[in-house]
Design an enzyme around this catalytic site. Structure first.
Site, PDB file in Angstrom:
ATOM      1  N   HIS A  48      45.783  40.373  38.081  1.00  0.00           N
ATOM      2  CA  HIS A  48      44.848  41.351  37.520  1.00  0.00           C
ATOM      3  C   HIS A  48      45.337  42.733  37.970  1.00  0.00           C
ATOM      4  CE1 HIS A  48      41.008  43.570  37.290  1.00  0.00           C
ATOM      5  NE2 HIS A  48      40.579  42.628  36.479  1.00  0.00           N
ATOM      6  N   ASP A  74      43.830  36.948  46.297  1.00  0.00           N
ATOM      7  CA  ASP A  74      42.729  37.444  45.491  1.00  0.00           C
ATOM      8  C   ASP A  74      41.959  36.225  44.966  1.00  0.00           C
ATOM      9  OD1 ASP A  74      41.152  38.197  43.364  1.00  0.00           O
ATOM     10  OD2 ASP A  74      42.675  39.443  42.391  1.00  0.00           O
ATOM     11  N   GLN A 107      38.720  34.912  40.954  1.00  0.00           N
ATOM     12  CA  GLN A 107      38.501  33.900  39.912  1.00  0.00           C
ATOM     13  C   GLN A 107      38.341  32.499  40.472  1.00  0.00           C
ATOM     14  OE1 GLN A 107      37.683  34.173  36.859  1.00  0.00           O
ATOM     15  NE2 GLN A 107      38.032  36.361  36.740  1.00  0.00           N
ATOM     16  N   LYS A 139      30.923  37.131  40.399  1.00  0.00           N
ATOM     17  CA  LYS A 139      31.594  36.045  39.664  1.00  0.00           C
ATOM     18  C   LYS A 139      31.130  34.686  40.154  1.00  0.00           C
ATOM     19  CE  LYS A 139      35.752  38.726  38.706  1.00  0.00           C
ATOM     20  NZ  LYS A 139      35.563  39.209  37.350  1.00  0.00           N
ATOM     21  N   CYS A 155      42.776  42.919  31.620  1.00  0.00           N
ATOM     22  CA  CYS A 155      43.294  43.665  32.789  1.00  0.00           C
ATOM     23  C   CYS A 155      44.506  42.964  33.393  1.00  0.00           C
ATOM     24  CB  CYS A 155      42.221  43.859  33.863  1.00  0.00           C
ATOM     25  SG  CYS A 155      40.783  44.731  33.285  1.00  0.00           S
TER      26      CYS A 155
HETATM   27  N1  7TS Z   1      41.066  39.988  40.547  1.00  0.00           N
HETATM   28  C1  7TS Z   1      40.871  39.068  39.586  1.00  0.00           C
HETATM   29  C2  7TS Z   1      41.719  37.830  39.558  1.00  0.00           C
HETATM   30  C3  7TS Z   1      39.862  39.286  38.638  1.00  0.00           C
HETATM   31  O1  7TS Z   1      39.668  38.365  37.687  1.00  0.00           O
HETATM   32  C4  7TS Z   1      39.083  40.463  38.699  1.00  0.00           C
HETATM   33  C5  7TS Z   1      38.041  40.773  37.659  1.00  0.00           C
HETATM   34  C6  7TS Z   1      39.305  41.347  39.750  1.00  0.00           C
HETATM   35  C7  7TS Z   1      40.319  41.084  40.648  1.00  0.00           C
HETATM   36  C8  7TS Z   1      38.480  42.583  39.948  1.00  0.00           C
HETATM   37  O2  7TS Z   1      37.191  42.218  40.350  1.00  0.00           O
HETATM   38  P1  7TS Z   1      36.046  43.313  40.542  1.00  0.00           P
HETATM   39  O3  7TS Z   1      34.812  42.523  40.773  1.00  0.00           O
HETATM   40  O4  7TS Z   1      36.436  44.163  41.687  1.00  0.00           O
HETATM   41  O5  7TS Z   1      36.023  44.089  39.248  1.00  0.00           O
HETATM   42  N2  7TS Z   1      38.256  40.138  36.441  1.00  0.00           N
HETATM   43  C9  7TS Z   1      37.628  40.398  35.268  1.00  0.00           C
HETATM   44  C10 7TS Z   1      37.909  39.670  34.110  1.00  0.00           C
HETATM   45  O6  7TS Z   1      38.717  38.759  34.032  1.00  0.00           O
HETATM   46  N3  7TS Z   1      37.153  40.151  33.123  1.00  0.00           N
HETATM   47  O7  7TS Z   1      36.396  41.150  33.598  1.00  0.00           O
HETATM   48  C11 7TS Z   1      36.682  41.311  34.940  1.00  0.00           C
END
Ligand code: 7TS
Length: 413
Positions: free
Chosen positions: A130, A207, A210, A233, A371
């Site tokens: 991401h 990370d 997911q 999530k 992303c």
């Molecule tokens: N890393 C991964 C693997 C992710 O899927 C996401 C967000 C992030 C980091 C960032 O997370 P945040 O909570 O700090 O924003 N992924 C997604 C997605 O797949 N669709 O919308 C957000």
């Protein structure tokens, strides 16, 4: 060992769905089919109640007031930290840092490493990250002169581990990789990644954004240096997450932000910093969010991760099989080990057009590059349609998705 026959008879998605009020709503005159769980998951009543109880009953700032409300809020917040510690099998509660989410956790570590890297050092990222696990490290390289190396992937969406082992050397200082890819659903071999990195003396950040809703990670067993997640999530609220760091690393890293709560003593001549975890928690945190994060973990654990994994595996297997009956449909991400994401396209049709028609039918999916532009570049596509599943989705919803995609195809061809 979990008795799988028991799970099959006791896990009932129809009963679980009753915990999620939003799943009763209609979208564009159709019952909502929510298949955008990788972007954010829905919130069960138990977590909503925790949020309401906080604001109705004991809203106060923490770690500072002598009054009862402040004590109650502090106790609940610190209890949530303990729940997170227990859930991820973390050795010490001071290794649990509350953040605003995964992005915050990664930036905290990437900024902190500025003082440890120099020209000639290497940091390594996987090809399926991401953007939030790419950009902060590029910024780190710009600041320090270190070089960014990329672990390549194959067409199935699996990391080429042989190449990873070849890239590792004593120059490698840090490796960062997602546990599960948000665009492909691949579960990466993080045990092997961590072990090999440690052999050359490199630290590893995983990370877990997911993975956390699908896999219960045992961070002591993994021996990982840093692990980051977002509560939203995994049935929790937005704006809160966890950074796990090994105590030795968190002691070495400088604070990320200065402010209240992160200090031991302040004078105009010199400031000394608070002990862990407060050193990294400047300012008033998302108190309610942290407490609700704890409630979300309680909720998911009451269902049980073995049951969740088994149910979701079956759902994804069924969805894959059904979607592949559609002529011209191609799935991106066919790794042997994958979890609840199916990314696909239909030949000759833009993913956005399919997503828009699905929305008219009440079906929520994400379309675009998710992303993760380097993955789209790898496949030479502008984006995909992504259906991402949770334990509250059903086979009936998969059928609606498949019918919806067929309808979109006939309208757009
Ligand atoms: N890393 C991964 C693997 C992710 O899927 C996401 C967000 C992030 C980091 C960032 O997370 P945040 O909570 O700090 O924003 N992924 C997604 C997605 O797949 N669709 O919308 C957000």
């Amino acid at each position: 060992m979990t008795d799988k026959s028991t799970i099959a008879t006791t896990f009932d998605a129809d009963v679980i769905r009753k915990d999620f009020p939003i799943l009763n709503r209609q979208v564009n005159g159709q019952p909502l089919v929510y298949l955008d769980n990788a972007a954010t998951s829905q919130t069960p009543q138990q977590v909503i109640d925790t949020i309401v109880e906080y604001y109705q009953g004991y809203n106060a700032n923490i770690h500072r007031g002598v009054h009862s409300l402040s004590q109650e809020a502090t106790d609940a917040y610190e209890m949530a930290r303990k729940k997170i510690q227990e859930h991820f099998n973390i050795a010490k509660s001071q290794e649990v840092i509350f953040t605003s989410g995964t992005t915050h956790g990664i930036n905290l570590v990437a900024t902190g490493f500025s003082s440890f890297l120099k020209k000639g050092d290497e940091v390594m990222v996987s090809a399926m990250e991401h953007h939030s696990n790419i950009v902060p490290w590029q910024m780190l390289c710009e600041r320090t002169g270190a070089t960014l190396k990329v672990i390549p992937m194959n067409v199935e969406g699996e990391l080429i581990m042989e190449e990873y082992h070849n890239l590792l050397s004593e120059k490698t200082k840090l490796v960062f990789c997602n546990h599960v890819s948000n665009a492909l659903g691949t579960i990466n071999p993080i045990e092997e990644i961590i072990e090999a990195a440690h052999k050359v003396g490199a630290a590893v950040l995983i990370d877990g954004a997911q993975a956390a809703a699908h896999i219960k990670a045992d961070l002591q067993a993994l021996d990982v240096d840093f692990y980051v997640v977002s509560a939203h999530k995994m049935c929790g609220p937005t704006g809160v997450g966890m950074l796990y760091g090994k105590e030795e690393w968190l002691k070495k890293l400088p604070p990320y932000q200065g402010g209240g709560e992160m200090i031991a003593e302040v004078t105009f001549e010199k400031t000394t910093y608070a002990d862990l975890p407060h050193k990294f928690e400047a300012g008033t945190p998302n108190i309610c969010g942290g407490i609700a994060f704890g409630a979300a973990l309680d909720y998911m654990n009451s269902i049980g991760f073995d049951a969740i994994t088994q149910y979701e595996e079956e759902l994804v297997r069924y969805a894959t099989e059904q979607l592949l009956t559609i002529d011209g449909l191609k799935i991106y991400g066919t790794a042997k080990h994958k979890t609840s994401v199916i990314s696909f396209n239909i030949e000759g049709i833009h993913p956005y057009d399919i997503g828009s028609i699905l929305d008219k039918l009440g079906i929520a999916v994400r379309t675009g590059h998710h992303c993760a532009q380097p993955i789209m570049d790898f496949y030479k596509i502008p984006g995909t349609v992504r259906a991402s599943f949770s334990f509250y989705n059903t086979k009936e919803e998969v059928d609606k998705l498949v019918e919806g995609v067929k309808r979109a195809k006939s309208m757009l061809e």
